[in-house]
Design a protein around this motif. Structure first.
Motif, PDB file in Angstrom:
ATOM      1  N   PHE A  69     -27.701  42.021   1.432  1.00 31.71           N
ATOM      2  CA  PHE A  69     -26.662  41.996   0.403  1.00 31.71           C
ATOM      3  C   PHE A  69     -26.077  43.386   0.168  1.00 31.71           C
ATOM      4  O   PHE A  69     -24.889  43.518  -0.154  1.00 31.71           O
ATOM      5  CB  PHE A  69     -27.206  41.405  -0.895  1.00 31.71           C
ATOM      6  CG  PHE A  69     -27.240  39.906  -0.903  1.00 31.71           C
ATOM      7  CD1 PHE A  69     -26.070  39.170  -0.864  1.00 31.71           C
ATOM      8  CD2 PHE A  69     -28.449  39.224  -0.949  1.00 31.71           C
ATOM      9  CE1 PHE A  69     -26.089  37.783  -0.868  1.00 31.71           C
ATOM     10  CE2 PHE A  69     -28.483  37.845  -0.951  1.00 31.71           C
ATOM     11  CZ  PHE A  69     -27.301  37.111  -0.904  1.00 31.71           C
ATOM     12  N   ALA A  70     -26.893  44.415   0.324  1.00 28.73           N
ATOM     13  CA  ALA A  70     -26.366  45.778   0.199  1.00 28.73           C
ATOM     14  C   ALA A  70     -25.317  46.040   1.273  1.00 28.73           C
ATOM     15  O   ALA A  70     -24.250  46.614   0.994  1.00 28.73           O
ATOM     16  CB  ALA A  70     -27.510  46.794   0.300  1.00 28.73           C
ATOM     17  N   VAL A  71     -25.589  45.608   2.495  1.00 29.36           N
ATOM     18  CA  VAL A  71     -24.624  45.775   3.586  1.00 29.36           C
ATOM     19  C   VAL A  71     -23.378  44.929   3.324  1.00 29.36           C
ATOM     20  O   VAL A  71     -22.239  45.381   3.537  1.00 29.36           O
ATOM     21  CB  VAL A  71     -25.264  45.401   4.935  1.00 29.36           C
ATOM     22  CG1 VAL A  71     -24.222  45.369   6.048  1.00 29.36           C
ATOM     23  CG2 VAL A  71     -26.380  46.386   5.284  1.00 29.36           C
ATOM     24  N   LEU A  72     -23.577  43.706   2.837  1.00 27.69           N
ATOM     25  CA  LEU A  72     -22.450  42.813   2.580  1.00 27.69           C
ATOM     26  C   LEU A  72     -21.540  43.317   1.458  1.00 27.69           C
ATOM     27  O   LEU A  72     -20.397  42.863   1.338  1.00 27.69           O
ATOM     28  CB  LEU A  72     -22.959  41.412   2.230  1.00 27.69           C
ATOM     29  CG  LEU A  72     -23.485  40.579   3.400  1.00 27.69           C
ATOM     30  CD1 LEU A  72     -24.157  39.309   2.893  1.00 27.69           C
ATOM     31  CD2 LEU A  72     -22.360  40.238   4.375  1.00 27.69           C
ATOM     32  N   SER A  73     -22.037  44.247   0.650  1.00 26.28           N
ATOM     33  CA  SER A  73     -21.204  44.799  -0.421  1.00 26.28           C
ATOM     34  C   SER A  73     -19.938  45.440   0.133  1.00 26.28           C
ATOM     35  O   SER A  73     -18.898  45.476  -0.540  1.00 26.28           O
ATOM     36  CB  SER A  73     -21.991  45.832  -1.234  1.00 26.28           C
ATOM     37  OG  SER A  73     -23.088  45.237  -1.889  1.00 26.28           O
ATOM     38  N   PHE A  74     -20.016  45.962   1.358  1.00 24.00           N
ATOM     39  CA  PHE A  74     -18.875  46.665   1.942  1.00 24.00           C
ATOM     40  C   PHE A  74     -18.350  45.973   3.201  1.00 24.00           C
ATOM     41  O   PHE A  74     -17.591  46.562   3.963  1.00 24.00           O
ATOM     42  CB  PHE A  74     -19.271  48.109   2.259  1.00 24.00           C
ATOM     43  CG  PHE A  74     -19.802  48.832   1.056  1.00 24.00           C
ATOM     44  CD1 PHE A  74     -18.939  49.218   0.036  1.00 24.00           C
ATOM     45  CD2 PHE A  74     -21.158  49.086   0.921  1.00 24.00           C
ATOM     46  CE1 PHE A  74     -19.418  49.868  -1.091  1.00 24.00           C
ATOM     47  CE2 PHE A  74     -21.642  49.729  -0.201  1.00 24.00           C
ATOM     48  CZ  PHE A  74     -20.777  50.122  -1.217  1.00 24.00           C
ATOM     49  N   ALA A  75     -18.765  44.728   3.396  1.00 26.95           N
ATOM     50  CA  ALA A  75     -18.300  43.964   4.551  1.00 26.95           C
ATOM     51  C   ALA A  75     -17.023  43.200   4.187  1.00 26.95           C
ATOM     52  O   ALA A  75     -16.805  42.852   3.029  1.00 26.95           O
ATOM     53  CB  ALA A  75     -19.387  42.989   5.001  1.00 26.95           C
ATOM     54  N   PRO A  76     -16.166  42.914   5.168  1.00 28.08           N
ATOM     55  CA  PRO A  76     -14.928  42.160   4.908  1.00 28.08           C
ATOM     56  C   PRO A  76     -15.195  40.656   4.775  1.00 28.08           C
ATOM     57  O   PRO A  76     -14.526  39.827   5.409  1.00 28.08           O
ATOM     58  CB  PRO A  76     -14.066  42.492   6.126  1.00 28.08           C
ATOM     59  CG  PRO A  76     -15.054  42.705   7.231  1.00 28.08           C
ATOM     60  CD  PRO A  76     -16.257  43.367   6.583  1.00 28.08           C
ATOM     61  N   VAL A  77     -16.181  40.332   3.987  1.00 25.65           N
ATOM     62  CA  VAL A  77     -16.571  38.937   3.772  1.00 25.65           C
ATOM     63  C   VAL A  77     -16.307  38.602   2.312  1.00 25.65           C
ATOM     64  O   VAL A  77     -16.654  39.378   1.419  1.00 25.65           O
ATOM     65  CB  VAL A  77     -18.060  38.726   4.106  1.00 25.65           C
ATOM     66  CG1 VAL A  77     -18.469  37.281   3.827  1.00 25.65           C
ATOM     67  CG2 VAL A  77     -18.346  39.105   5.544  1.00 25.65           C
ATOM     68  N   GLU A  78     -15.702  37.461   2.061  1.00 26.99           N
ATOM     69  CA  GLU A  78     -15.328  37.095   0.703  1.00 26.99           C
ATOM     70  C   GLU A  78     -16.406  36.257   0.018  1.00 26.99           C
ATOM     71  O   GLU A  78     -17.105  35.470   0.661  1.00 26.99           O
ATOM     72  CB  GLU A  78     -13.996  36.349   0.698  1.00 26.99           C
ATOM     73  CG  GLU A  78     -12.834  37.213   1.151  1.00 26.99           C
ATOM     74  CD  GLU A  78     -11.499  36.500   1.090  1.00 26.99           C
ATOM     75  OE1 GLU A  78     -11.425  35.407   0.467  1.00 26.99           O
ATOM     76  OE2 GLU A  78     -10.532  37.014   1.665  1.00 26.99           O
ATOM     77  N   PHE A  79     -16.519  36.459  -1.286  1.00 25.89           N
ATOM     78  CA  PHE A  79     -17.417  35.690  -2.137  1.00 25.89           C
ATOM     79  C   PHE A  79     -16.582  35.052  -3.239  1.00 25.89           C
ATOM     80  O   PHE A  79     -15.641  35.662  -3.752  1.00 25.89           O
ATOM     81  CB  PHE A  79     -18.507  36.580  -2.741  1.00 25.89           C
ATOM     82  CG  PHE A  79     -19.553  37.004  -1.748  1.00 25.89           C
ATOM     83  CD1 PHE A  79     -20.794  36.375  -1.707  1.00 25.89           C
ATOM     84  CD2 PHE A  79     -19.291  38.017  -0.844  1.00 25.89           C
ATOM     85  CE1 PHE A  79     -21.754  36.766  -0.792  1.00 25.89           C
ATOM     86  CE2 PHE A  79     -20.242  38.416   0.087  1.00 25.89           C
ATOM     87  CZ  PHE A  79     -21.482  37.784   0.107  1.00 25.89           C
ATOM     88  N   VAL A  80     -16.935  33.844  -3.607  1.00 21.12           N
ATOM     89  CA  VAL A  80     -16.121  33.089  -4.546  1.00 21.12           C
ATOM     90  C   VAL A  80     -16.344  33.575  -5.976  1.00 21.12           C
ATOM     91  O   VAL A  80     -17.446  33.990  -6.346  1.00 21.12           O
ATOM     92  CB  VAL A  80     -16.447  31.581  -4.447  1.00 21.12           C
ATOM     93  CG1 VAL A  80     -17.809  31.265  -5.061  1.00 21.12           C
ATOM     94  CG2 VAL A  80     -15.361  30.741  -5.102  1.00 21.12           C
ATOM     95  N   HIS A  81     -15.265  33.564  -6.766  1.00 17.14           N
ATOM     96  CA  HIS A  81     -15.396  33.665  -8.218  1.00 17.14           C
ATOM     97  C   HIS A  81     -15.504  32.226  -8.718  1.00 17.14           C
ATOM     98  O   HIS A  81     -14.602  31.414  -8.491  1.00 17.14           O
ATOM     99  CB  HIS A  81     -14.177  34.358  -8.820  1.00 17.14           C
ATOM    100  CG  HIS A  81     -14.317  34.671 -10.280  1.00 17.14           C
ATOM    101  ND1 HIS A  81     -14.458  33.694 -11.250  1.00 17.14           N
ATOM    102  CD2 HIS A  81     -14.363  35.857 -10.944  1.00 17.14           C
ATOM    103  CE1 HIS A  81     -14.568  34.264 -12.432  1.00 17.14           C
ATOM    104  NE2 HIS A  81     -14.518  35.573 -12.273  1.00 17.14           N
ATOM    105  N   PRO A  82     -16.596  31.876  -9.386  1.00 10.45           N
ATOM    106  CA  PRO A  82     -16.838  30.459  -9.699  1.00 10.45           C
ATOM    107  C   PRO A  82     -15.810  29.834 -10.631  1.00 10.45           C
ATOM    108  O   PRO A  82     -15.742  28.607 -10.721  1.00 10.45           O
ATOM    109  CB  PRO A  82     -18.230  30.475 -10.346  1.00 10.45           C
ATOM    110  CG  PRO A  82     -18.418  31.876 -10.816  1.00 10.45           C
ATOM    111  CD  PRO A  82     -17.676  32.747  -9.850  1.00 10.45           C
ATOM    112  N   VAL A  83     -15.001  30.640 -11.317  1.00 16.15           N
ATOM    113  CA  VAL A  83     -14.036  30.101 -12.267  1.00 16.15           C
ATOM    114  C   VAL A  83     -12.596  30.282 -11.789  1.00 16.15           C
ATOM    115  O   VAL A  83     -11.779  29.361 -11.878  1.00 16.15           O
ATOM    116  CB  VAL A  83     -14.209  30.770 -13.649  1.00 16.15           C
ATOM    117  CG1 VAL A  83     -13.125  30.284 -14.620  1.00 16.15           C
ATOM    118  CG2 VAL A  83     -15.592  30.481 -14.213  1.00 16.15           C
ATOM    119  N   ARG A  84     -12.271  31.427 -11.220  1.00 13.80           N
ATOM    120  CA  ARG A  84     -10.867  31.782 -10.996  1.00 13.80           C
ATOM    121  C   ARG A  84     -10.318  31.340  -9.642  1.00 13.80           C
ATOM    122  O   ARG A  84      -9.116  31.155  -9.500  1.00 13.80           O
ATOM    123  CB  ARG A  84     -10.676  33.288 -11.180  1.00 13.80           C
ATOM    124  CG  ARG A  84     -11.111  33.790 -12.545  1.00 13.80           C
ATOM    125  CD  ARG A  84     -10.603  35.182 -12.806  1.00 13.80           C
ATOM    126  NE  ARG A  84      -9.148  35.199 -12.987  1.00 13.80           N
ATOM    127  CZ  ARG A  84      -8.443  36.311 -13.151  1.00 13.80           C
ATOM    128  NH1 ARG A  84      -9.059  37.473 -13.149  1.00 13.80           N
ATOM    129  NH2 ARG A  84      -7.138  36.249 -13.297  1.00 13.80           N
TER     130      ARG A  84
END
Length: 231
Positions: free
Chosen positions: A156-171
């Protein structure tokens, strides 16, 4: 009256600092369930203060007070710093990696919060959005082998700066009803885990695991399908 409402919203946001302190005191005693109760309360405050602030229009009523900065300070403390403290004080990581892992989370989280590119066009997150409170909570419930926990923290530390998107559960609008339902289910399974002193039964574990996987990967799935449709 309107100004009073504005300050009430700011006070609600600032109460997260008190909740973070209570969580830290619980961590120092090794009272993990209590610590997550306070962090859960802080998460609830963070979920409601934004909509309240927009409804009351706090920025217009008290323009010299920056609620966004206040919110970032509280979020860093509850989403990053206290979970890092839990990593340092618990048995999640191998003893030799506990302090380094906690420092890694604290530093990476600070850098992510300063990244102005963290939000995507559809209001998701670019890179892992520093919700270390949720990561550490799930690890505390499942208690995998310490080296596995260390690998997950590093990933997860590496993924913090990866071009991978994570969902905002509301927006995020795409699949919003499904994502909202899964988020609600995750919250319920989390509450049941807290009520069980972080040792829930198999059914709750399965539900918490399934909802966690969905919330972790659905952003990347939506990103992939969007990119595929662009060709």
């Amino acid at each position: 009256m309107a100004t009073t409402k504005s300050w009430a919203v700011h006070l609600l946001t600032a109460s997260g600092a008190g909740l973070a302190l209570l969580a830290a005191l619980a961590v120092m005693r090794g009272a993990w369930t209590e610590a997550f109760i306070w962090l859960g309360a802080a998460l609830f405050v963070d979920a409601v203060d934004g909509p309240l602030a927009r409804t009351v229009r706090v920025g217009d009523l008290v323009p010299w007070f920056d609620g966004a900065i206040l919110d970032l300070v509280i979020d860093y403390t509850t989403y990053v710093f206290i979970p890092a403290l839990i990593l340092a004080r618990s048995d999640l990581l191998p003893p030799s990696l506990a302090a380094p892992g906690a420092v890694l989370v604290a530093v990476i989280g600070a850098l992510y919060f300063a990244d102005t590119r963290m939000k995507t066009r559809d209001y998701g997150f670019r890179g892992f959005p520093a919700v270390w409170n949720m990561v550490v909570f799930v690890l505390m419930v499942f208690m995998p082998p310490p080296l596995v926990s260390a690998a997950i923290i590093l990933a997860f530390a590496v993924l913090s700066f990866a071009p991978v998107e994570f969902v905002h559960p509301v927006r995020v609008q795409k699949l919003r009803p499904v994502t909202l339902a899964v988020t609600l289910a995750w919250a319920i399974f989390s509450l049941l885990s807290v009520f069980a002193s972080l040792e829930p039964g198999a059914l709750v574990l399965a539900g918490l695991g399934a909802t966690t996987v969905y919330l972790t990967v659905i952003g990347a799935v939506l990103q992939f399908t969007r990119n595929e449709n662009a060709y």
